[in-house]
Design an enzyme around this catalytic site. Structure first.
Site, PDB file in Angstrom:
ATOM      1  N   THR A 301       0.844  -1.199   0.000  1.00 12.76           N
ATOM      2  CA  THR A 301       0.000   0.000   0.000  1.00 12.76           C
ATOM      3  C   THR A 301       0.878   1.248   0.000  1.00 12.76           C
ATOM      4  O   THR A 301       2.090   1.185   0.214  1.00 12.76           O
ATOM      5  CB  THR A 301      -0.899   0.072   1.248  1.00 12.76           C
ATOM      6  OG1 THR A 301      -0.117   0.473   2.387  1.00 12.76           O
ATOM      7  CG2 THR A 301      -1.573  -1.256   1.523  1.00 12.76           C
ATOM      8  N   ASP A 302       0.245   2.382  -0.227  1.00 16.17           N
ATOM      9  CA  ASP A 302       0.906   3.652   0.036  1.00 16.17           C
ATOM     10  C   ASP A 302       0.589   4.045   1.484  1.00 16.17           C
ATOM     11  O   ASP A 302      -0.134   3.345   2.197  1.00 16.17           O
ATOM     12  CB  ASP A 302       0.448   4.711  -0.974  1.00 16.17           C
ATOM     13  CG  ASP A 302       1.470   5.830  -1.153  1.00 16.17           C
ATOM     14  OD1 ASP A 302       2.333   6.011  -0.265  1.00 16.17           O
ATOM     15  OD2 ASP A 302       1.406   6.538  -2.162  1.00 16.17           O
ATOM     16  N   TRP A 303       1.110   5.179   1.885  1.00 18.35           N
ATOM     17  CA  TRP A 303       1.072   5.648   3.269  1.00 18.35           C
ATOM     18  C   TRP A 303      -0.350   5.663   3.833  1.00 18.35           C
ATOM     19  O   TRP A 303      -1.195   6.405   3.376  1.00 18.35           O
ATOM     20  CB  TRP A 303       1.675   7.057   3.316  1.00 18.35           C
ATOM     21  CG  TRP A 303       1.855   7.644   4.672  1.00 18.35           C
ATOM     22  CD1 TRP A 303       0.957   8.397   5.367  1.00 18.35           C
ATOM     23  CD2 TRP A 303       3.026   7.554   5.499  1.00 18.35           C
ATOM     24  NE1 TRP A 303       1.488   8.783   6.576  1.00 18.35           N
ATOM     25  CE2 TRP A 303       2.760   8.283   6.683  1.00 18.35           C
ATOM     26  CE3 TRP A 303       4.268   6.939   5.356  1.00 18.35           C
ATOM     27  CZ2 TRP A 303       3.702   8.418   7.707  1.00 18.35           C
ATOM     28  CZ3 TRP A 303       5.202   7.069   6.376  1.00 18.35           C
ATOM     29  CH2 TRP A 303       4.915   7.793   7.537  1.00 18.35           C
ATOM     30  N   ASP A 305      -2.944   3.967   3.602  1.00 11.49           N
ATOM     31  CA  ASP A 305      -4.088   3.938   2.698  1.00 11.49           C
ATOM     32  C   ASP A 305      -5.140   2.894   3.022  1.00 11.49           C
ATOM     33  O   ASP A 305      -6.278   3.011   2.548  1.00 11.49           O
ATOM     34  CB  ASP A 305      -3.609   3.787   1.251  1.00 11.49           C
ATOM     35  CG  ASP A 305      -3.250   5.122   0.633  1.00 11.49           C
ATOM     36  OD1 ASP A 305      -3.776   6.145   1.112  1.00 11.49           O
ATOM     37  OD2 ASP A 305      -2.450   5.168  -0.307  1.00 11.49           O
TER      38      ASP A 305
END
Length: 753
Positions: A301-303, A305
């Site tokens: 994932t991104d930060w 998310d």
């Protein structure tokens, strides 16, 4: 006979290498299966958990670990990955070594001794390490149209990142921006999918090399899958509306190229497409990415998310529900990143049968496989003696070469450039004397605000001029702030300009990335426009130098500039390269990787549809029409100090069937007086199609060097995929009819039967 033997030998070598790869993959798969069989549920879910490094820092001693916090994370929560940079940013090699050694030592105290995978935003070099070599940002790499140069830069970035004991980089950025206002435009390769695909392969190959487990290679991470750069508002992390047909026609082709090149991981987009957050889309992550594109690597994932599925997107009823949705969609690793709720919630979901253990085993197998491929079980901390070339003159020279080939000359009226060293020059403008405007974001710190401290030994544009001409021979005043208007400073610049023969006006925008870079006005800031207009009244030649991550509109004053040169964000060696270009010691060869728009309501791409630009014969006589397609500078624009003539465009067939390739050749001659480099661009037009065709689309390019009077024949091969588009049934098809090849001013038609 000799050639035949060589061919057979080459095939045997290739076959042996392929066989070796299969054996290696089988051996790793066996190790993964054996280790997985020994793991508890808690150990498995821990592997899927990624935490930011600052969570483990000693509050009384930022940048250093609190031993108990680190022990809790690795021993109690079994975390498999750590990311980001310790406070206050950009540690030295020695500090990175100490940091990773502490993590490795703690991991070795666990039951199974599984190494922790460390990831970093090494965006344009080992950009979170003090003393590293910083290259141009990605948009500048695209402008080189030179994949060999880009690959070499990635090899150096990998070398210096591994020297920092870090094996995993969150790069390349494969976003396909459809709005130039987007704050991550400069992290992309621009507006063309084919150019982006070629550059993506160059970066992946450079990062990962022939053996990603080498102490000089790193695992790449494609991002941000998918549609992230196409927000309808142009603001970061806002919704996109993209038909799947267009995703397949453009965006997916870039990821497919990088996957085929061997990219080990992918980071998922923070945005949403057509109302579905990508982190919640089983269709996009599992059905298309993992199954259809056969991606075998790690999906991270991104930060924050997964949490945002609950708090921002509102598609989950709780954090726990968000974890269920994302993991079932196909997420393998959660960049949580500041607490352990993902870990506790996922264990509970598995125990209660809401997430099957098979989904966990798939995710953990992917993570373990990447750790084995990176050779982390053998060694996860760098021996600094193995990296004598870190930040070396050789590496710096490569960064200079890349900057020199990226910088793009867009206008040169009356041959005002190159400059003469005997002329008195005024250097002015808000971006003339700061390293942070050359580097942009992801430079030493997230927003790049401390580049002037970390890169104090590098040249700003002003300092590069002073170094070349002597301080006493260079006039300077800032002239303007990026945002604040200062009439007194403008008057000072005007007064100094009266004593100069030419003005070098350095304009641009602040350093930024992500949401802090959001803007509501694409025009250059009013304070800078005011300076440009004031100087233009002197009727002296003005060379406009742009330092910007996206094309800030300059139509208010561009016609009053004698020359325009686009630097993008050229990195630490950018100013030296720029000044060498301005004085003719380097011949510019960059080309724009996007349309530079003239107005905020005229953002058409170069490969627009015919209906986006009304033609002369469609206009009624009883009305006046404003030209509907009129970019300030078009994609592919790039001038030189020499001239190149194109001639003798040839194709080997005027008709082809649906299985044949087409061989294309063109002669390029340097008809000027200077040696130069030229990016030869081949465009293709499908003249009639059941889905409205593009005016033209880039299909091939090659960069060549030519001495004065020299001619080279450039050859390309077009295949059937180049003729295809995605139809309403989401199938790639080519339809019979006439196609037009265009290279510079040369055109040739052929028929697909």
């Amino acid at each position: 006979m000799k050639n035949t033997k060589l061919l057979v030998f080459a095939l045997l070598i290739c076959g042996a290498a392929w066989s070796q790869d299969i054996k290696s993959n089988k051996a790793i798969d066996a190790k993964v299966a054996e280790l997985l069989s020994k793991m508890t549920l808690e150990e498995k879910v821990g592997q899927m958990t990624q935490i930011t490094v600052t969570v483990f820092e000693d509050s009384a001693k930022p940048g250093y670990f609190d031993v108990e916090k680190l022990k809790k994370g690795i021993q109690d929560y079994h975390i498999g990955s750590i990311l980001n940079v310790p406070n206050p940013g950009a540690p030295t090699l020695k500090r990175w070594q100490e940091t990773l050694a502490a993590i490795s030592n703690e991991a070795n105290k666990t039951r199974l001794k599984i190494p922790v995978l460390y990831g970093i935003d090494a965006i344009h070099g080992a950009s979170y390490t003090a003393g590293a070599t910083l290259f141009p940002q990605q948009i500048g790499l695209a402008a080189t149209f030179n994949t060999d140069l880009v690959k070499r830069g990635a090899e150096i970035s990998a070398y210096e990142t591994r020297a920092s004991s870090i094996p995993w980089v969150f790069s390349p950025d494969l976003d396909f921006p459809r709005n130039p206002a987007w704050s991550r435009m400069w992290e992309s390769f621009g507006e063309d999918a084919y150019l982006s695909s070629r550059m993506a392969v160059a970066l992946v190959n450079g990062f990962e090399g022939n053996n990603v487990g080498s102490k000089y290679s790193v695992a790449s991470c494609m991002k941000h899958y998918i549609g992230y750069g196409s927000t309808t508002t142009g603001k970061d992390r806002t919704p996109s509306i993209i038909p799947e047909r267009l995703l397949r026609q453009y965006d997916l082709t870039i990821y497919q190229a990088a996957i085929n090149a061997g990219a080990k991981s992918v980071m998922v987009s923070s945005g949403e497409i057509n109302g579905t957050p990508v982190h919640a889309s089983k269709h996009l992550i599992t059905d298309i990415l993992k199954k259809e594109l056969n991606f075998q690597g790690v999906v991270v994932t991104d930060w924050k998310d997964i949490i945002y599925l609950y708090t921002r997107h509102k598609v989950a009823e709780s954090k726990r529900d968000a974890v269920r949705i994302a993991v079932m969609a196909g997420i393998d690793m959660s960049m949580v990143p500041e607490e352990f709720s993902f870990y506790t919630d996922l264990i509970d979901l598995v125990k209660k049968g809401e997430v099957p253990i098979a989904r966990i085993d798939d995710a953990v197998s992917r993570i373990l496989r990447m750790k084995y491929e990176l050779n982390l079980f053998e060694n996860s901390v760098a021996n600094l003696k193995d990296y004598p070339k870190f930040g070396s003159p050789d590496h710096v020279q490569e960064a200079y070469n890349t900057a020199a080939e990226s910088i793009t000359l867009l206008k040169n009226n009356g041959g005002v450039l190159p400059l003469n060293k005997n002329e008195k020059i005024l250097i002015t403008g808000a971006t003339a004397n700061s390293m942070k405007y050359l580097n942009g974001g992801w430079s030493y710190t997230w927003q790049g605000e401390n580049s002037d401290t970390y890169a104090a030994d590098k040249f700003t544009i002003l300092e590069a001029f002073q170094n070349k001409l002597g301080k006493e021979n260079v006039l300077y005043t800032p002239g303007a702030d990026l945002e604040k208007e200062d009439d007194a400073e403008i008057q000072k610049a005007v007064a100094l300009a009266k004593t100069a023969s030419k003005i070098v006006l350095c304009l641009g925008e602040k350093n930024y990335t992500e949401t802090p870079g959001d803007i509501s006005n694409l025009y250059m800031s009013p304070s800078q426009i005011k300076l440009a207009l004031a100087l233009s009244k002197l009727n002296k030649p003005i060379i406009l130098v742009l330092n910007e991550g996206r094309p800030r509109l300059i139509s208010d004053f561009e016609d009053k500039m004698s020359a325009v040169i686009q630097c993008y964000l050229p990195g630490n060696e950018g100013a030296r390269a720029l000044v060498d270009i301005l004085y003719g010691e380097v011949n510019p060869s960059g080309r724009l990787p996007y349309n530079y728009p003239k107005y905020p309501n005229s953002l058409e791409k170069y490969n627009r549809k015919y209906t986006e630009s009304i033609s002369e014969n469609e206009q009624n006589n009883d009305a006046k029409y404003e030209k509907s397609y009129s970019p300030q500078f078009e994609f592919g624009t790039g001038l030189s100090y020499t001239t190149f003539n194109y001639s003798n465009l040839k194709i080997d067939k005027s008709e082809i069937n649906t299985t044949e390739d087409l061989n294309v050749s063109v002669e390029v001659t340097n008809s000027g007086a200077k040696a130069g480099k030229e990016a030869v661009l081949l465009y293709l037009s499908d003249n009639v199609a059941s889905i409205t065709p593009e005016v033209k689309a880039l299909k091939r390019f090659e960069k060549i060097s030519l001495n004065p009077g020299e001619t080279k024949t450039v050859k390309f091969i077009l295949n059937q995929k180049d003729l295809q588009f995605v139809n309403e049934d989401l199938k790639w098809i080519a339809e019979k009819g006439t196609f037009t090849i265009q290279i510079a001013n040369q055109k040739k038609d052929f028929l697909l039967k």
